[in-house]
Design a protein around this motif. Structure first.
Motif, PDB file in Angstrom:
ATOM      1  N   ASN A 257      -3.714  10.996 -54.811  1.00 16.47           N
ATOM      2  CA  ASN A 257      -3.463  12.160 -53.950  1.00 16.47           C
ATOM      3  C   ASN A 257      -4.746  12.855 -53.505  1.00 16.47           C
ATOM      4  O   ASN A 257      -4.706  14.018 -53.091  1.00 16.47           O
ATOM      5  CB  ASN A 257      -2.538  13.163 -54.647  1.00 16.47           C
ATOM      6  N   ASP A 277      -2.825   5.716 -55.590  1.00 10.85           N
ATOM      7  CA  ASP A 277      -1.581   6.135 -54.951  1.00 10.85           C
ATOM      8  C   ASP A 277      -1.747   7.522 -54.346  1.00 10.85           C
ATOM      9  O   ASP A 277      -2.099   8.484 -55.025  1.00 10.85           O
ATOM     10  CB  ASP A 277      -0.442   6.152 -55.980  1.00 10.85           C
ATOM     11  N   GLY A 278      -1.519   7.638 -53.055  1.00 12.44           N
ATOM     12  CA  GLY A 278      -1.657   8.908 -52.367  1.00 12.44           C
ATOM     13  C   GLY A 278      -3.038   9.172 -51.806  1.00 12.44           C
ATOM     14  O   GLY A 278      -3.251  10.163 -51.109  1.00 12.44           O
ATOM     15  N   THR A 309       2.278   0.259 -56.147  1.00 12.70           N
ATOM     16  CA  THR A 309       2.798   1.362 -55.334  1.00 12.70           C
ATOM     17  C   THR A 309       2.504   1.016 -53.886  1.00 12.70           C
ATOM     18  O   THR A 309       1.407   0.528 -53.571  1.00 12.70           O
ATOM     19  CB  THR A 309       2.144   2.719 -55.694  1.00 12.70           C
ATOM     20  N   GLN A 311       2.099   2.890 -51.099  1.00 11.59           N
ATOM     21  CA  GLN A 311       1.295   3.758 -50.229  1.00 11.59           C
ATOM     22  C   GLN A 311      -0.142   3.276 -50.031  1.00 11.59           C
ATOM     23  O   GLN A 311      -0.648   3.310 -48.896  1.00 11.59           O
ATOM     24  CB  GLN A 311       1.311   5.192 -50.772  1.00 11.59           C
ATOM     25  N   GLU A 314      -0.120   0.696 -47.352  1.00  8.40           N
ATOM     26  CA  GLU A 314       0.212   1.262 -46.040  1.00  8.40           C
ATOM     27  C   GLU A 314      -0.958   2.052 -45.475  1.00  8.40           C
ATOM     28  O   GLU A 314      -1.220   2.008 -44.265  1.00  8.40           O
ATOM     29  CB  GLU A 314       1.460   2.140 -46.176  1.00  8.40           C
ATOM     30  N   GLN A 315      -1.683   2.774 -46.346  1.00  6.79           N
ATOM     31  CA  GLN A 315      -2.857   3.520 -45.893  1.00  6.79           C
ATOM     32  C   GLN A 315      -3.939   2.561 -45.387  1.00  6.79           C
ATOM     33  O   GLN A 315      -4.550   2.795 -44.342  1.00  6.79           O
ATOM     34  CB  GLN A 315      -3.398   4.372 -47.037  1.00  6.79           C
TER      35      GLN A 315
END
Length: 457
Positions: A257, A277-278, A309, A311, A314-315
């Motif tokens: 995050n 993640d994040g 995970t 994300q 996808e990032q």
């Protein structure tokens, strides 16, 4: 020639001189003295500059709640410098001093306001198993400088500090008894820049949870020897993040995050587990000479997470798309689906394998065209060598093995071939049934794969 004898003076006498109302604003300077007792200036209002140089103190210097102009204790030896909630109207200079700590730490400037800089270059803070520098809630107008041989035997704490002039710890060393202990704590720190780099070494963990750094957070050529998490920067927000460590951290790096506009790192120093993640970013320095090699490296970077995970994949894909590397973005998303498949139950894994084999999870739809071409060629060759029997002799279009094969493979619509013929040979009839089944599987996976790609791209 023998050295001059050390001047001895009581702390009470020094205090009277510092607070002497007749002295006005003249600076107070004491050099080379032995100061007996504790110099307690708590709550005092000091209207002059105070300087101690090469002095030896028997007791701590305390300025709790005091108000003073610039205060300097350089190249001295003392058992603690304690100034929580003090108001210092200039620079606090502790350069070159050896300061040992008690229960409140070697240097305590919690909730202190300093109008100038806090200078600890060459300082040696000694509080084994305790707090070497406690600067929680410190509010600065200048910078904090712990460079050029700064050594802390004990924790260095800056939680909630406000450092608009930045924190500079080039070449600093922080030693704690065990690697799982926190060596540096900058949780919720607000700073223009934080430079824990150029030879910085932490024998324990570094924490920067929720830190907000306007410019650069640098670990360039730093050594992080704590564990199991060497660096925890969960939720941190920085403009630029430099993770080009001198060597792989002893433990993991947790950036969950976190948000960085720019990131620089080195594949050779990545150490699992990574917490990604994040993590959001706008730009990352390339890790290789070609884009394909960079993608290989970045996928290896993502695999160093403890668990899958989606994300982070996808990032990374979104980042490649912004650069115009659509093929690399699809490659990353395909690897995401492969990793997802490893977390599924057996039926889900089988379905995932079919999606990849037929359409590459929708990111390689041309695979379906290859399957269609291969099956069409196979059926056409077999049906050309073995002709079927017409259902109604003399009626309908003549038999065409290519059209017949396509009619079997495509479940929607029709080319007028499949319903006009039947097979006397059981083996060829079985092939026809197999092509019908494969046609349904191919069509279903194409639709599922394309829908999946569109919904998750």
């Amino acid at each position: 020639m023998s050295p001059a004898p050390e001047r001895s003076v009581t702390a009470e006498a020094v205090k009277r001189e510092i607070l002497d109302p007749d002295a006005g604003s003249d600076p107070y300077l004491l050099r080379g003295a032995h100061i007996r007792g504790a110099l307690a200036l708590d709550g005092a209002e000091i209207g002059r500059l105070v300087k101690f140089e090469e002095c030896r103190f028997d007791g701590p210097v305390t300025l709790e709640g005091a108000s003073t102009l610039a205060f300097s204790v350089t190249d001295c030896e003392l058992p603690g410098f304690v100034a929580p909630t003090a108001q210092i109207g200039g620079r606090l200079d502790l350069r070159g001093s050896t300061i040992t700590g008690g229960h409140r730490g070697a240097v305590n400037v919690t909730l202190t306001h300093i109008a100038g800089a806090l200078v600890l270059d060459r300082a040696h803070l000694v509080a084994p198993g305790g707090i070497a520098l406690h600067a929680g809630g410190l509010v600065m107008q200048g910078g904090v400088f712990c460079k050029i041989g700064f050594v802390a035997h004990g924790q260095v704490l800056f939680p909630g500090a406000e450092l608009p002039g930045g924190l500079w710890m080039d070449g600093a060393r922080i030693v704690v008894p065990a690697p799982e202990e926190i060596a540096f704590n900058g949780d919720a720190l607000r700073a223009s820049t934080v430079r824990l780099h150029q030879g910085f070494r932490a024998e324990g963990r570094v924490r920067l949870r929720g830190a907000r750094i306007e410019d650069l957070l640098s670990f360039h050529e730093a050594e992080l020897r704590g564990g199991p998490s060497s660096l925890m920067a969960v939720g941190a927000q920085v403009e630029a993040l430099d993770l080009r460590f001198a060597a792989p951290p002893a433990g993991g790096v947790d950036l969950r995050n976190a948000r960085a506009t720019r990131i620089q790192d080195r594949p050779g120093t990545w150490r699992a587990p990574l917490g990604l993640d994040g993590l959001m970013y706008d730009w990352m320095e390339s890790t290789a000479a070609t884009q394909r090699e960079d993608t290989v490296n970045r996928l290896a970077w993502l695999r160093k997470q403890n668990s899958f995970t989606p994300q982070p994949y996808e990032q990374l894909a979104s980042y490649y798309r912004k650069l115009g590397h659509e093929d690399e973005a699809r490659r990353v998303l395909l690897v995401r689906e492969r990793q997802r498949r490893t977390t599924m139950r057996p039926l889900g894994r089988i379905w995932g394998w079919l999606l990849e084999a037929t359409v590459g999870y929708g990111y390689r739809p041309w695979i379906a065209g290859i399957w269609l071409a291969v099956l069409t060629l196979l059926g056409s060759l077999v049906f050309h060598a073995h002709r079927p029997v017409p259902n109604k002799p003399g009626e309908g279009a003549p038999f065409n093995p290519v059209a017949y094969t396509l009619d079997l493979l495509i479940p929607v619509g029709g080319l007028g071939q499949r319903d006009g013929w039947h097979w006397a040979e059981g083996g060829v009839q079985g092939l026809a049934y197999a092509l019908i089944a494969l046609g349904w599987v191919l069509t279903t996976t194409v639709l599922a794969g394309v829908t999946r790609a569109l919904s998750r791209a």
